[in-house]
Design an enzyme around this catalytic site. Structure first.
Site, PDB file in Angstrom:
ATOM      1  N   LYS A 108       0.798  -1.209   0.000  1.00  9.62           N
ATOM      2  CA  LYS A 108       0.000   0.000   0.000  1.00  9.62           C
ATOM      3  C   LYS A 108       0.840   1.274   0.000  1.00  9.62           C
ATOM      4  O   LYS A 108       0.319   2.360  -0.225  1.00  9.62           O
ATOM      5  CB  LYS A 108      -0.972  -0.007   1.192  1.00  9.62           C
ATOM      6  CG  LYS A 108      -1.861  -1.227   1.247  1.00  9.62           C
ATOM      7  CD  LYS A 108      -2.799  -1.357   0.055  1.00  9.62           C
ATOM      8  CE  LYS A 108      -3.900  -0.352   0.077  1.00  9.62           C
ATOM      9  NZ  LYS A 108      -5.025  -0.726  -0.820  1.00  9.62           N
TER      10      LYS A 108
HETATM   11  N1  PMP Z   1      -3.280  -7.569   2.271  1.00 10.22           N
HETATM   12  C1  PMP Z   1      -3.045  -6.630   3.201  1.00 10.22           C
HETATM   13  C2  PMP Z   1      -2.282  -7.013   4.442  1.00 10.22           C
HETATM   14  C3  PMP Z   1      -3.525  -5.321   3.033  1.00 10.22           C
HETATM   15  O1  PMP Z   1      -3.296  -4.390   3.987  1.00 10.22           O
HETATM   16  C4  PMP Z   1      -4.264  -5.007   1.863  1.00 10.22           C
HETATM   17  C5  PMP Z   1      -4.815  -3.609   1.705  1.00 10.22           C
HETATM   18  N2  PMP Z   1      -6.056  -3.436   2.369  1.00 10.22           N
HETATM   19  C6  PMP Z   1      -4.496  -6.017   0.914  1.00 10.22           C
HETATM   20  C7  PMP Z   1      -3.970  -7.281   1.146  1.00 10.22           C
HETATM   21  C8  PMP Z   1      -5.343  -5.800  -0.314  1.00 10.22           C
HETATM   22  O2  PMP Z   1      -4.903  -4.774  -1.148  1.00 10.22           O
HETATM   23  P1  PMP Z   1      -5.940  -3.923  -1.998  1.00 10.22           P
HETATM   24  O3  PMP Z   1      -6.535  -2.887  -1.087  1.00 10.22           O
HETATM   25  O4  PMP Z   1      -5.132  -3.310  -3.086  1.00 10.22           O
HETATM   26  O5  PMP Z   1      -6.994  -4.837  -2.511  1.00 10.22           O
END
Ligand code: PMP
Length: 364
Positions: free
Chosen positions: A73
């Protein structure tokens, strides 16, 4: 002997030790700030786990915990913030607010610390204390909200962020749930890196979804360049992101894996790109994360375990010569008191005590 190693008996080595000299890899540039260390993460072959699971195809994992703030992120936090600066939406002295499961918050707080913005993060209670401690260390103000609050209820982390934005003059919401620059950061960056490493040879992509930015951004670019590549989404049981809808029963269940799954469909998730969804539960996700650490040396978080577990299930149908790519979104650093801890795992019945004692005896 690798090319960059030369036999050497140089007396100037520490203690005059004869050793094989190793040339440095090409010189990395001096970075203006640690924000320059986001992206270009390693893509790593999972050798032992793929073999133990009897996979015929190659299984690769993009290790996003090597980003400056420790997660995938960081990419979107930096990109959305810099686009807002370019468009004149934020200026020095502004307060940046975001609702997050923690990692966007950490990426954002890191960028705000460096750039000098105030930062407020709203985050459900469920998320680990480790994330809160990191956010506070980065100077962000954190507000915890009830985990069970529906996304559109006034107490949810999203509603609280919106209320603060109305109350605080010169504030700006990053807006990961609807900013086009969330998927675009992955379309321009993460996807290009994967395709470059793989010479555009990719048969299956398996990615977890929270906001869906990672999944949608990467999937769009991969579909453009490898139209035959199968896109698999990963969603926890209890969340409603998967399709067909019948996969999502029971709805609104609680689960401990952090960062994936929601009780609404974010604008940033384009489900039409996904060929197939795999639902995951906590125990296999945490068990796989511990195996990734123990067997592959990959110090990843719980959603990484879920993604790899789902990748193995989906990849069983692929034969030799095929290539599957998955992604490890964050680091075990966020979960030291959770799935890394045997007692926590036993308390939640994710680890069988007798099995653990047997393994310990084997090791001794
Ligand atoms: N895994 C973790 C540990 C995350 O913090 C996130 C972000 N919420 C994601 C997966 C998924 O990413 P995205 O928001 O791009 O779908």
């Amino acid at each position: 002997m690798p090319d960059h190693e030369m036999a050497c008996t140089c007396n100037a080595a520490p203690g005059g030790i004869a050793h094989r000299h190793r040339e440095l890899e090409p010189e990395p540039p001096i970075l203006d700030s640690i924000l320059g260390h986001i992206g270009n993460t390693p893509l790593v072959r999972l050798n032992r786990i793929a073999k133990a699971e009897g996979l015929q195809c190659e299984l690769l994992a993009k290790c996003e915990y090597f980003n400056a703030g420790g997660s995938v992120k960081d990419r979107i936090a930096r990109r959305i913030l810099e686009e807002a600066e370019t468009d004149g939406h934020i200026r020095p002295g502004f307060t940046i607010i975001e609702a997050t499961s923690g990692n966007t918050g950490i990426g954002l707080a890191l960028a705000c610390a460096i750039k000098g913005y105030k930062c407020i993060i709203t985050m459900p209670e469920k998320m680990s204390q480790e994330k809160v401690d990191i956010l506070r260390a980065l100077g962000a103000q954190t507000i915890r909200t009830p985990t069970e609050a529906a996304w559109d209820s006034p107490e949810s982390h999203i509603s609280v962020a919106n209320r603060l934005h109305k109350e605080i003059p010169n504030s700006f919401i990053l807006g990961q749930y609807n900013s086009p620059y969330n998927p675009v950061a992955h379309y321009d960056g993460t996807a290009e890196e994967i395709l470059r490493s793989c010479n555009d040879q990719l048969d299956m992509l398996v990615l977890g979804a929270g906001t869906g930015g990672t999944l949608s951004g990467i999937a769009q670019k991969v579909k453009e360049r490898c139209p035959e590549c199968i896109i698999v989404g990963v969603d926890p049981v209890g969340s409603i992101l998967a399709q067909p809808e019948c996969l999502n029963q029971p709805e609104n269940g609680q689960y401990y894996v952090e960062g994936i799954g929601y009780d609404f469909i974010p604008d940033t998730l384009n489900r039409s790109q996904v060929d197939r969804w795999v639902k995951i539960t906590d125990k296999p996700a945490f068990t796989m994360a511990r195996r990734l650490i123990r067997e592959e040396g990959l110090l990843c978080g719980g959603s990484s375990g879920g993604a790899v577990w789902a990748a193995i299930e989906a990849a069983r149908s692929l034969g030799p010569g095929k290539r599957v790519v998955t992604l490890l979104p964050d680091s075990v650093r966020n979960y030291m008191s959770r799935f890394l801890n045997d007692e926590w795992m036993m308390q939640h019945e994710f680890l069988d005590e007798r099995e653990e004692i047997r393994k310990q005896n084997e090791r001794n």
